[in-house]
Design an enzyme around this catalytic site. Structure first.
Site, short mmCIF file in Angstrom:
data_model
loop_
_atom_site.label_atom_id
_atom_site.label_comp_id
_atom_site.label_asym_id
_atom_site.label_seq_id
_atom_site.Cartn_x
_atom_site.Cartn_y
_atom_site.Cartn_z
N ASP A 2 -11.00 2.86 4.89
CA ASP A 2 -11.39 1.43 4.82
C ASP A 2 -12.91 1.28 4.67
OD1 ASP A 2 -9.17 -0.39 4.31
OD2 ASP A 2 -9.01 -0.72 6.65
N LYS A 37 0.84 -1.12 0.03
CA LYS A 37 0.01 -0.14 -0.03
C LYS A 37 0.96 1.28 0.02
CE LYS A 37 -3.64 -2.49 2.68
NZ LYS A 37 -4.29 -2.84 3.78
N GLN A 97 -4.15 -1.84 10.22
CA GLN A 97 -4.00 -3.17 9.35
C GLN A 97 -4.51 -4.32 10.41
OE1 GLN A 97 -3.07 -3.55 6.25
NE2 GLN A 97 -3.64 -5.58 6.33
#
Lengths: 287, 287
Positions: free
Chosen positions: A120, A53, A97
């Site tokens: 997200d 990412k 994460q």
């Protein structure tokens, strides 16, 4: 023979558009979109995802920061850090994460991220807006959103279609089902407790599988001409990355199919980048 | 012959429990649960609903207030009033009666009610928590929640069952689907754009209809032994209140069925009262 949905190429084109939007924000508003990725502990797979990412973000001109915390960090330390980033004007997207160590309440972490920085799309308020088909601007879980981009690019119209979502996770199954419902499909969600998944998939125009299990979808489970989307990322007996779908078996029967690798996977990261820029642009609209 | 799900009787028992909880809050915490119902304009049906809620609340010992606003009230006036009630410690539940005049943005109204006073369970944050099956305390749309109470009282277990939700409204269809999914069912949502609703209902263990159309479910649409829940409130050709389901036709084939009237309807108001007390108790837990 199915048309292959080329996620790798589509992600590349999406990234190019994202880079152009980043450039425009820089030149016309003197703003660089900021993405913060928080990682707790040293899980190898997580480290690899985060590096991926980070690298993609940097390539597109996004200001990416990785914040590494040790695996024994307290919940309060993590929440305090998130609140700092919530208040930091240079940060547009915050991502924590998966997975998190046991002392951390993952749902509380999700709720602590400001909804307008929830890149997200996992915050309950954003999930609620999605489920309600709210017409305002809000982030949506990246994997399902990326799959909707695939549908759109390949002119796969969901209106009135019979679709089956296999899996009911918060990250894929539920938001994917909501997006397809909002697009006018008749949506069935099946999962580990379902009596007979095949009874649904056999009649489905579109099947999305996100179980993380090999052989979830075989040719017998699929109606001729179905669209088959494979979110799975599994290791097969030979140590190769494969999906939930028996690709070689299903492909001749499908009208469209995503490969693994090179299907949904690349679209997830590209959508994360796209959404970081979305959040940045929306923050300007609120000013 | 189906077992009749007696919503009237069940609502009566639920109301008795609610009255006991109200009494206990009064004696042990010196607190009277407060419910505010805001009604805009003089729509006759709305006036009737609101009076019903008010009367039931008073009967159970809840401090109910009706706030009537004229149909030309401005959006800002309405939002300001809601914010006052959000800040008012004597108010535990706030409800804005449908429908609202055109100058009012209904979604904005819903989002302005504090999530912890959202007695209708329509706020995106509460909807998101429901869809995510969050394990904290939050209000849920009253009609679906009342139906879940029916399932529980009649020992109808949804785990692994094939269920069909006809209708995808924010008030019934979507929250009902989420509750049944959380209870372990395989859930299909069908709606006006669906190709073939009967292809789903014919195989369903449980059917919930919320379309507001006569004859949505006939005997041909139902598998023997199915549970049939009718949320519809329609006028038939003779001017009688009937549901979406052809009751006389379907009843011999079903295992359980709700009548209209006397089924889901009474449970909605009883659940609203129950949830007013829930919100009051949860507010004490937060102190």
């Amino acid at each position: 023979m199915a048309t292959l949905i080329d996620g790798k190429n589509l992600a590349k084109r999406l990234n190019e558009m994202t880079a152009q939007r980043v450039e425009k924000l820089r030149t016309s508003h003197d703003i660089v979109p900021g993405l913060v990725v928080i990682i707790v502990g040293a899980d190898q797979a997580s480290q690899r995802y985060v590096r991926n990412k980070h690298r993609t973000a940097q390539k597109l001109g996004i200001n990416s920061t990785i914040k590494e915390l040790s695996s024994d960090v307290s919940q309060e330390e993590l929440l305090t850090l998130i609140r700092q980033f919530n208040d930091d004007k240079t940060v547009n997207g915050i991502l924590v994460q998966d997975p998190l160590p046991n002392q951390i309440d993952e749902k509380l972490v999700t709720k602590t991220i400001a909804p307008e920085k929830d890149v997200d799309g996992f915050h309950p308020e954003n999930v609620g807006k999605l489920y309600l088909n709210d017409n305002s601007n809000y982030p949506v879980a990246c994997t399902p959103k990326g799959i909707m981009t695939m549908f759109s690019e390949y002119n796969i119209d969901l209106m009135g279609k019979d679709v089956v979502m296999i899996g009911r996770s918060a990250i894929v199954g539920k938001p994917m089902a909501a997006l397809m419902l909002n697009a006018g499909a008749s949506v069935t969600i099946v999962h580990r407790h379902s009596k007979d998944v095949a009874s649904y998939t056999k009649n489905a125009d579109v099947i999305v599988s996100a179980t993380g299990h090999l052989h979830t979808v075989t040719a017998d489970d699929v109606k001729p001409g179905a669209v088959v989307i494979d979110v799975g990322q599994n290791m097969n007996e030979d140590g190769h990355l494969v999906g939930d779908v028996d690709f070689d078996d299903v492909e001749p029967k499908a009208s469209f199919i995503t490969p693994v690798p090179g299907g949904v996977g690349p679209m997830t990261i590209a959508t994360l980048m796209q959404q970081t820029v979305d959040l940045t642009e929306w923050s300007l609209l609120r000013e």
